[in-house]
Design an enzyme around this catalytic site. Structure first.
Site, PDB file in Angstrom:
ATOM      1  N   ILE A  90      51.803   0.787  23.930  1.00 10.40           N
ATOM      2  CA  ILE A  90      52.911   1.734  23.836  1.00 10.40           C
ATOM      3  C   ILE A  90      53.836   1.329  22.700  1.00 10.40           C
ATOM      4  CG2 ILE A  90      54.855   2.782  25.061  1.00 10.40           C
ATOM      5  CD1 ILE A  90      53.474   1.787  27.684  1.00 10.40           C
ATOM      6  N   CYS A  91      54.231   2.318  21.891  1.00  5.36           N
ATOM      7  CA  CYS A  91      55.211   2.046  20.843  1.00  5.36           C
ATOM      8  C   CYS A  91      56.550   2.593  21.307  1.00  5.36           C
ATOM      9  CB  CYS A  91      54.793   2.711  19.537  1.00  5.36           C
ATOM     10  SG  CYS A  91      55.982   2.444  18.219  1.00  5.36           S
TER      11      CYS A  91
END
Lengths: 237, 243
Positions: A90-91
């Protein structure tokens, strides 16, 4: 005596359990004996292609938690610009440099759920997905929903709103530069600017000789036209 | 056991040995070593810290708390990394001291209850011995039973009451460790944190945990009235250490 880290995690889990009906955020240790690996989950938020899908997040809390952020990644496959379609990474800024120890597992999971409502293609984790959202937002929604149905068990939406993310798509390029070509084809004009003349002077000269815009498409000017234009640009006419 | 180090003026020798003896559980010799060390160096943080742990183990709660607080004070001024562990010892001292008091209080109450019940029984028996009328005897017995029941109920209520009011107010809780605060310090935003945990955070990220604006350890200020309030709360509610 349990240490501060364990104690805080136990408190967080208590709060998560008490508040789960209200928040819709769930989390529990993978094994009873360890507070290092947890699993969290929530349902995809309403009015998104992910609606009603069950999204499972793997959570790893190292010894330095809460001074270091929890490591979180999607276990459920998801088509989203800020999540890797391969690994589930996840960014999200709060899981990296913007983490603060007053944040909790719950607030982090809430932020991830919010990310599903507000994808951020300008800071992508998965370039392919982000590119799809930017160039074909409607296809992106169809694909995201397809993955939600297939991997997250989301109920199929017969009237899927494919226009939802259109505002995020990259607008057709119409910038300052474009306007300076006054409707002439860029390549056509650039054959003169490459000789060292300013765009404005070239277009002005083309207009002076009444050169056809040809609807912005490139075409070959006659040798005579080229000669006249060049001569005028050089100040000979 | 009572060997004297070859350099009897070096305080570190005593704290090193005290640490080893602490691990072995030889509380009395830990106490002797730490006291010798403190005679040589009254501001020795480790001596106060080990002494507190040994005293806690033998049930000398007041001395343990005094030494834990002394170690805490030295740590806070020297920006020592043991502050977190020492904050925990301070809390542990307060908890154990409260547990001990609570145990004594409950035992006293129980003894008092038994004593009073015995008095009621004696009273009843004296009255029964002096009365021969059956109806009167019945009344005496009924009245005595009622009194004893009321007495038991009053004591029972007092016991459950003290278990019921077990809620920790939010103002006493540190938002990073989720524990009761011992030494709250306030940031520019007006929010207070436990000194040990906010310092641990600032060592990694010199920023305010709420606003992420730059914040340095030097900008923290003690919140004296909150510290007093937390201390008062723990005095009455030692259970809250493990809430």
């Amino acid at each position: 005596m349990s240490n501060s880290r364990d104690r805080r995690i136990i408190k967080e889990l208590q709060d998560l359990t008490e508040d789960k009906d209200n928040s819709g955020i769930h989390a529990a240790p993978v094994q009873e004996s360890s507070l290092t690996t947890l699993k969290g989950w929530f349902l995809g938020p309403g009015n998104t292609p992910y609606e009603g899908g069950k999204y499972v997040i793997k959570i790893v809390l190292d010894n330095q938690y809460p001074f270091k952020p929890p490591r979180m990644q999607f276990e459920t496959k998801i088509w989203h610009p800020n999540v890797s379609s391969q690994t589930g990474a996840i960014c999200l800024d709060i899981l990296k440099t913007n983490w603060s120890p007053v944040q909790t597992i719950k607030t982090a999971l809430l932020s991830i759920r919010m990310l599903l409502e507000n994808p951020n293609p300008s800071d992508p984790q998965d370039a392919e997905v982000a590119n799809m959202l930017l160039t074909e937002p409607d296809s992106f929604v169809v694909m995201a929903h397809e993955w939600a149905v297939r991997h997250a068990g989301a109920p199929r939406q017969p009237n899927l709103d494919t226009t939802r993310f259109r505002s995020l798509a990259r607008l057709p390029v119409e910038n300052e530069d474009e306007r300076r070509y006054l409707g002439y084809n860029r390549q056509l004009v650039d054959r003169f600017t490459s000789m060292g003349f300013e765009i404005d002077r070239v277009t002005e000269t083309l207009l002076y000789f009444g050169i056809d815009r040809n609807n912005g498409r490139d075409y070959h000017l006659t040798e005579g036209q080229v000669g006249d234009i060049t001569a005028r640009l050089l100040g000979e006419q | 056991m009572a060997s004297t180090p070859r350099h009897p003026k070096n305080p570190a020798l005593y704290t090193n040995r005290a640490m080893a003896r602490l691990k072995l559980g030889h509380w009395e010799s830990v106490i002797t070593d730490c006291q010798t060390c403190l005679g040589l160096a009254p501001q020795n943080m480790k001596a106060h810290y080990y002494l507190a742990q040994a005293q806690l183990s033998i049930g000398d709660f007041d001395s343990a708390l005094t030494n834990a607080l002394a170690a805490h004070k030295i740590c806070a001024t020297t920006n020592d990394k043991s502050l977190g562990a020492i904050t925990n010892i301070v809390l542990r001292c307060k908890k154990d001291r409260w547990d001990d008091k609570e145990k004594k209080r409950l035992r006293q109450e129980r003894e008092l209850e038994e004593e009073m019940l015995a008095m009621l029984v004696r009273d009843r028996d004296d009255m029964l011995a002096a009365e021969s009328d059956e109806t009167e005897r019945k009344i005496i017995e009924e009245e005595a039973n009622e009194k004893m029941q009321t007495l038991s109920k009053v004591f029972e209520n007092a016991r459950t009451q003290s278990l019921k009011r077990r809620e920790v107010p939010d103002w006493a809780i540190d938002d990073i460790s989720f524990a009761i605060m011992v030494d709250p310090v306030v940031t520019k935003t007006g929010k207070s944190y436990e000194r040990a945990t906010i310092m641990e955070h600032l060592r990694r990220h010199p920023s305010d945990p709420l606003t992420r604006e730059p914040l340095s350890i030097a900008e923290l200020r003690p919140n004296l009235s909150l510290r007093q309030a937390c201390s008062d709360f723990l005095e009455e509610n030692g259970w809250a250490v493990d809430w």
